[in-house]
Design an enzyme around this catalytic site. Structure first.
Site, PDB file in Angstrom:
ATOM      1  N   SER A 100       0.817  -1.221   0.000  1.00  0.00           N
ATOM      2  CA  SER A 100       0.000   0.000   0.000  1.00  0.00           C
ATOM      3  C   SER A 100       0.853   1.276   0.000  1.00  0.00           C
ATOM      4  O   SER A 100       1.583   1.512  -0.944  1.00  0.00           O
ATOM      5  CB  SER A 100      -0.964  -0.051   1.181  1.00  0.00           C
ATOM      6  OG  SER A 100      -1.891   0.992   1.095  1.00  0.00           O
ATOM      7  N   ASP A 241      -2.298   6.366  -3.463  1.00  0.00           N
ATOM      8  CA  ASP A 241      -1.266   5.658  -2.707  1.00  0.00           C
ATOM      9  C   ASP A 241      -0.764   4.490  -3.571  1.00  0.00           C
ATOM     10  O   ASP A 241      -1.175   4.336  -4.721  1.00  0.00           O
ATOM     11  CB  ASP A 241      -1.808   5.194  -1.341  1.00  0.00           C
ATOM     12  CG  ASP A 241      -2.780   4.050  -1.464  1.00  0.00           C
ATOM     13  OD1 ASP A 241      -3.516   3.990  -2.462  1.00  0.00           O
ATOM     14  OD2 ASP A 241      -2.810   3.190  -0.566  1.00  0.00           O
ATOM     15  N   ASP A 243      -1.235   1.324  -3.889  1.00  0.00           N
ATOM     16  CA  ASP A 243      -2.095   0.317  -4.510  1.00  0.00           C
ATOM     17  C   ASP A 243      -3.446   0.894  -4.938  1.00  0.00           C
ATOM     18  O   ASP A 243      -4.372   0.147  -5.281  1.00  0.00           O
ATOM     19  CB  ASP A 243      -2.269  -0.915  -3.612  1.00  0.00           C
ATOM     20  CG  ASP A 243      -3.023  -0.612  -2.324  1.00  0.00           C
ATOM     21  OD1 ASP A 243      -3.044   0.560  -1.909  1.00  0.00           O
ATOM     22  OD2 ASP A 243      -3.583  -1.550  -1.732  1.00  0.00           O
ATOM     23  N   ASP A 245      -6.049   2.238  -3.639  1.00  0.00           N
ATOM     24  CA  ASP A 245      -7.363   2.158  -3.000  1.00  0.00           C
ATOM     25  C   ASP A 245      -7.732   3.510  -2.392  1.00  0.00           C
ATOM     26  O   ASP A 245      -8.885   3.759  -2.075  1.00  0.00           O
ATOM     27  CB  ASP A 245      -7.471   1.008  -1.980  1.00  0.00           C
ATOM     28  CG  ASP A 245      -6.399   1.025  -0.914  1.00  0.00           C
ATOM     29  OD1 ASP A 245      -5.501   1.894  -0.965  1.00  0.00           O
ATOM     30  OD2 ASP A 245      -6.443   0.154  -0.021  1.00  0.00           O
TER      31      ASP A 245
HETATM   32 MG    MG Z   1      -3.628   1.448  -0.026  1.00  0.00          MG
END
Ligand code: MG
Length: 462
Positions: A100, A241, A243, A245
């Site tokens: 992440s 960020d 990844d 999400d």
């Molecule tokens: Mg993330």
């Protein structure tokens, strides 16, 4: 085998993470794969973000899953919410190699359940026990799994988002996107182009060394995006960020939009269309509740952590309640009509829809929100739970909420004091409609925490 350097829990609130080669090794990821495969069997979707260690760890994960007889579908490099979207309905689970927002030397794994949500606490604890025991359901030569690839993993996700924003709401808009060298390079620019925007990018090439900025989209790290927004005259800037999400925004002046304001803007847009509950953690600004109430909606609070928000949303819907939106004040927003996880790509498209509807500059829309003042701090406290108990007694004249830590509610102000899960300290957040009021409330709470620590210290000495 190295499991966790600290010997503590493997899985935190958002999966297992560690420094590659130290805490996060192929042996550990193989074990997690074999444990997950033993629990879920069936067909598992796997994918990764752009980190340099991603290929190595994905191979280890696949070997673990295949050894227990699971069939796997490799979805390649993609945002976590894209993998979650694919998992739902078609798979018995999913696993994403990602750390992440952590720095490049980290990697980890997010385990996804068949409904597309991150695995819940009890199941994660069972998975962790299985990893530690090593009692995997390893199959013999004629029982191992098969691997196939999903050639269009990203396309199905982007198509599904684009379909939700018909009529080119982005027509005439220029958007600057900092994809942070992560998997959002494959999704967000395309989504915004297809809903009508002109798009400029920075850090737009996938690169696991993250040469342009750290994977955390902090205000300080977005100087290049800010310059691009101002220099190009873009309507707004967006950054993800590692990844994708989460999504955060800069206004047309290149200024960072505080994430609670972002949450409130999206909440207002959604609540104008549908009535029901907004689900958010106790740490979220009161701003979100005020906006929801203005639009005839309500707020349901949860413990801190996106998984708690997602699971509460699902539980309320199962009880027959209307749930319109959820999220945390960190740019992680959940759209229950689409899926029950934080989704950066959806949030990017949502901002385009908001600007198209309001027909104002983003800075003006943010300025139209009620003003709130938040102060955050931390105090070193070896036995935080005793401090929390003392605070509940000391502030008994105020309204006390013990859902997560201690929340002291006083009129339109509140203070939240929580124990850190990883360090011997308590975190304090205070929020008020007035700056001076916030400062004096913060001082009062801090003094109470320190007083309780001193009393405990002097009792020990006696
Ligand atoms: Mg993330």
């Amino acid at each position: 085998m190295k499991r966790s350097k600290s010997g503590g829990r493997l899985f935190g609130t958002n999966g297992a993470r560690g420094v590659v080669g130290v805490d996060m090794t192929p042996e550990l990821v193989f074990s997690i794969g074999a444990a997950f495969g033993s629990m879920r069997r069936g067909k598992i979707a796997v994918g990764r973000d752009t980190r340099t260690s991603g290929e190595m760890l994905l191979h280890a994960l696949k070997a673990g899953l295949l050894s227990t007889g699971c069939d796997i579908v490799d979805c390649g490099v993609l945002p976590t919410p894209a993998l979650q979207f694919l998992v739902r309905g078609e798979f018995t689970g999913g696993a994403m190699i990602t750390a992440s927002h952590n720095p490049p030397e980290y990697n980890g794994i997010k385990v996804i359940d068949a409904d597309g949500t991150e695995m819940g606490d009890n199941e994660t604890a069972a998975l962790e026990r299985l990893v530690r025991s090593g009692e995997f359901a390893i199959q013999s030569w004629d029982g191992t799994g098969k691997e196939t690839a999903e050639p269009d993993s990203v396309g199905r996700y982007t198509d599904a988002i684009v379909a939700r924003f018909p009529g080119s709401p982005g027509k005439g808009m220029l958007v600057a996107i900092d994809t942070g060298s992560g998997p959002a390079c494959r999704t967000t620019p395309e989504i915004l182009r297809r809903i009508g925007c002109r798009v400029l990018t920075v850090n737009g090439t996938m690169d696991g060394t993250f040469p342009g900025r750290q994977p955390e989209p902090s205000e300080q790290g977005l100087a290049a995006l800010s310059a691009l927004v101002v220099g190009s005259g873009a309507d707004f800037g967006i950054a993800h960020d590692g990844d994708a999400d989460r999504a955060v925004f800069l206004d047309e002046n290149g200024r960072y939009v505080e994430e609670n304001a972002e949450l409130a803007l999206v909440a207002r847009y959604i609540c104008r269309r549908r009535k029901g509950a907004i689900v958010t953690p106790v740490s979220t600004s009161r701003l979100v509740g005020m906006i929801a109430e203005e639009e005839g909606c309500g707020v349901v609070y949860t413990k801190v952590g996106s998984i708690n928000v997602a699971r509460k949303m699902l539980a309320l819907i199962r009880e027959g309640k209307d749930v319109v939106f959820g999220g945390e004040g960190n740019g992680g927003l959940i759209y229950p009509e689409f899926q029950f996880c934080r989704d950066g790509g959806m949030t990017a498209a949502m901002m385009v829809a908001i600007l198209a509807e309001e027909k104002k500059k983003l800075s003006a829309i943010v300025a139209s929100l009620p003003r709130r003042f938040m102060i955050k701090g931390k105090i070193s406290a070896p036995a935080g739970h005793a401090v929390l108990a003392a605070l509940s007694r000391e502030f008994a004249r105020d309204t006390i909420d013990r859902l997560d830590g201690v929340k002291i509610i006083r009129g339109e102000s509140w203070a939240l004091i929580r124990e850190s899960g990883t360090e011997p300290l308590v975190r304090i957040v205070v929020e008020s409609p007035d700056q001076e009021q916030a400062a004096s409330f913060y001082k009062e709470v801090t003094a109470a925490v320190q007083g309780s620590l001193e009393r405990k210290g002097s009792r020990k000495k006696r």
